[in-house]
Design an enzyme around this catalytic site. Structure first.
Site, mmCIF file in Angstrom:
data_model
loop_
_atom_site.group_PDB
_atom_site.id
_atom_site.type_symbol
_atom_site.label_atom_id
_atom_site.label_comp_id
_atom_site.label_asym_id
_atom_site.label_seq_id
_atom_site.Cartn_x
_atom_site.Cartn_y
_atom_site.Cartn_z
ATOM 1 N N GLY A 1 0.831 -1.191 0.000
ATOM 2 C CA GLY A 1 0.000 0.000 0.000
ATOM 3 C C GLY A 1 0.864 1.239 0.000
ATOM 4 O O GLY A 1 2.050 1.181 0.368
ATOM 5 N N GLN B 1 3.160 9.956 1.529
ATOM 6 C CA GLN B 1 4.457 9.266 1.500
ATOM 7 C C GLN B 1 5.323 9.705 0.318
ATOM 8 O O GLN B 1 6.533 9.492 0.335
ATOM 9 C CB GLN B 1 4.261 7.745 1.447
ATOM 10 C CG GLN B 1 3.702 7.183 2.743
ATOM 11 C CD GLN B 1 3.575 5.675 2.672
ATOM 12 O OE1 GLN B 1 2.590 5.152 2.194
ATOM 13 N NE2 GLN B 1 4.597 4.970 3.133
ATOM 14 N N HIS C 1 -2.104 7.177 7.401
ATOM 15 C CA HIS C 1 -1.128 8.071 6.752
ATOM 16 C C HIS C 1 -1.781 9.406 6.377
ATOM 17 O O HIS C 1 -1.133 10.452 6.410
ATOM 18 C CB HIS C 1 -0.562 7.430 5.481
ATOM 19 C CG HIS C 1 0.643 6.556 5.703
ATOM 20 N ND1 HIS C 1 1.798 7.018 6.291
ATOM 21 C CD2 HIS C 1 0.882 5.261 5.387
ATOM 22 C CE1 HIS C 1 2.692 6.026 6.332
ATOM 23 N NE2 HIS C 1 2.160 4.947 5.802
ATOM 24 N N CYS D 1 6.513 -0.294 7.011
ATOM 25 C CA CYS D 1 6.088 0.875 6.241
ATOM 26 C C CYS D 1 7.239 1.296 5.335
ATOM 27 O O CYS D 1 8.392 1.320 5.779
ATOM 28 C CB CYS D 1 5.722 2.006 7.203
ATOM 29 S SG CYS D 1 5.152 3.500 6.376
ATOM 30 N N LEU D 2 6.927 1.622 4.087
ATOM 31 C CA LEU D 2 7.969 2.057 3.152
ATOM 32 C C LEU D 2 8.629 3.349 3.633
ATOM 33 O O LEU D 2 9.743 3.645 3.234
ATOM 34 C CB LEU D 2 7.369 2.251 1.756
ATOM 35 C CG LEU D 2 6.870 0.972 1.064
ATOM 36 C CD1 LEU D 2 6.162 1.311 -0.240
ATOM 37 C CD2 LEU D 2 8.011 0.003 0.812
ATOM 38 N N HIS E 1 -3.948 1.180 7.896
ATOM 39 C CA HIS E 1 -2.581 1.732 7.863
ATOM 40 C C HIS E 1 -2.510 2.925 6.897
ATOM 41 O O HIS E 1 -1.962 3.978 7.232
ATOM 42 C CB HIS E 1 -1.616 0.612 7.449
ATOM 43 C CG HIS E 1 -0.179 1.012 7.330
ATOM 44 N ND1 HIS E 1 0.818 0.477 8.127
ATOM 45 C CD2 HIS E 1 0.448 1.891 6.497
ATOM 46 C CE1 HIS E 1 1.987 1.021 7.789
ATOM 47 N NE2 HIS E 1 1.793 1.877 6.792
ATOM 48 N N GLU E 2 -3.113 2.758 5.710
ATOM 49 C CA GLU E 2 -3.024 3.818 4.700
ATOM 50 C C GLU E 2 -3.880 5.025 5.081
ATOM 51 O O GLU E 2 -3.467 6.168 4.871
ATOM 52 C CB GLU E 2 -3.427 3.287 3.315
ATOM 53 C CG GLU E 2 -2.575 2.147 2.789
ATOM 54 C CD GLU E 2 -1.077 2.387 2.870
ATOM 55 O OE1 GLU E 2 -0.628 3.545 2.806
ATOM 56 O OE2 GLU E 2 -0.335 1.395 3.038
#
Ligand code: NI
Length: 160
Positions: free
Chosen positions: A46, A51, A135, A89-90, A131-132
């Site tokens: 995701g 991000q 963000h 997480c990226l 999670h997204e």
């Protein structure tokens, strides 16, 4: 399409409230395409627009098997149950943590065609959605993690 640079750590945009998308124009469609390409490039499940430094309420996700979703202004309208699971997480490379999330969620969003859609999800997909959406509200998984997990404990990395 283009691969975008992913912001890391406590960058200001990652800690900000993202703004709702008012009009779905070509720039938004291109942005969603770039986000998907960037997510696949870095093998995430995701990615949220903050991000890549864009404070707009846009997320892309793919829980596997090429089930790509592009969501505009997503919001959880129902949450139920609780389940702990490991997340990465990226934007926080190499760190994993155990995070409690609702087991089932119902999410309302616009698709790239401007249609209002509802997604009912459980388990892994529900986790990625939460999670997204976090963000978009400046929340990182470490804010919610109850413990850190050694990457060696993980059979495979699940980064969003
Ligand atoms: Ni993330």
């Amino acid at each position: 399409m283009a691969i975008r640079r992913i912001l890391k750590g406590n960058h200001t945009v990652l800690r900000s409230q993202a703004r709702p998308v008012k009009k779905i124009n070509q720039a938004i469609i291109t942005l969603l395409d770039d986000m998907a390409e960037t997510m696949y490039e870095y093998e995430g499940v995701g990615l949220a627009a903050p991000q890549i430094g864009i404070a707009k309420r846009l997320i892309v996700l793919d829980p596997g098997e090429d089930h790509l979703m592009k969501l505009i202004n997503p919001r959880c309208i129902e949450m139920e149950g609780e389940e702990n699971g490991v997340e990465g997480c990226l934007s926080i490379p190499g760190i994993f943590g155990e995070v409690p999330r609702a087991f089932r969620v119902q999410v309302e969003a616009l698709d790239p065609g401007g249609n209002l859609i509802q997604i009912e999800a459980t388990g892994f997909l529900a986790r990625i959605l939460q999670h997204e959406i976090d963000h978009l509200n400046g929340i990182l998984f470490l804010d919610r993690a109850i413990r850190l997990v050694d990457p060696a404990e993980r059979p495979e990395e699940e980064r969003a």
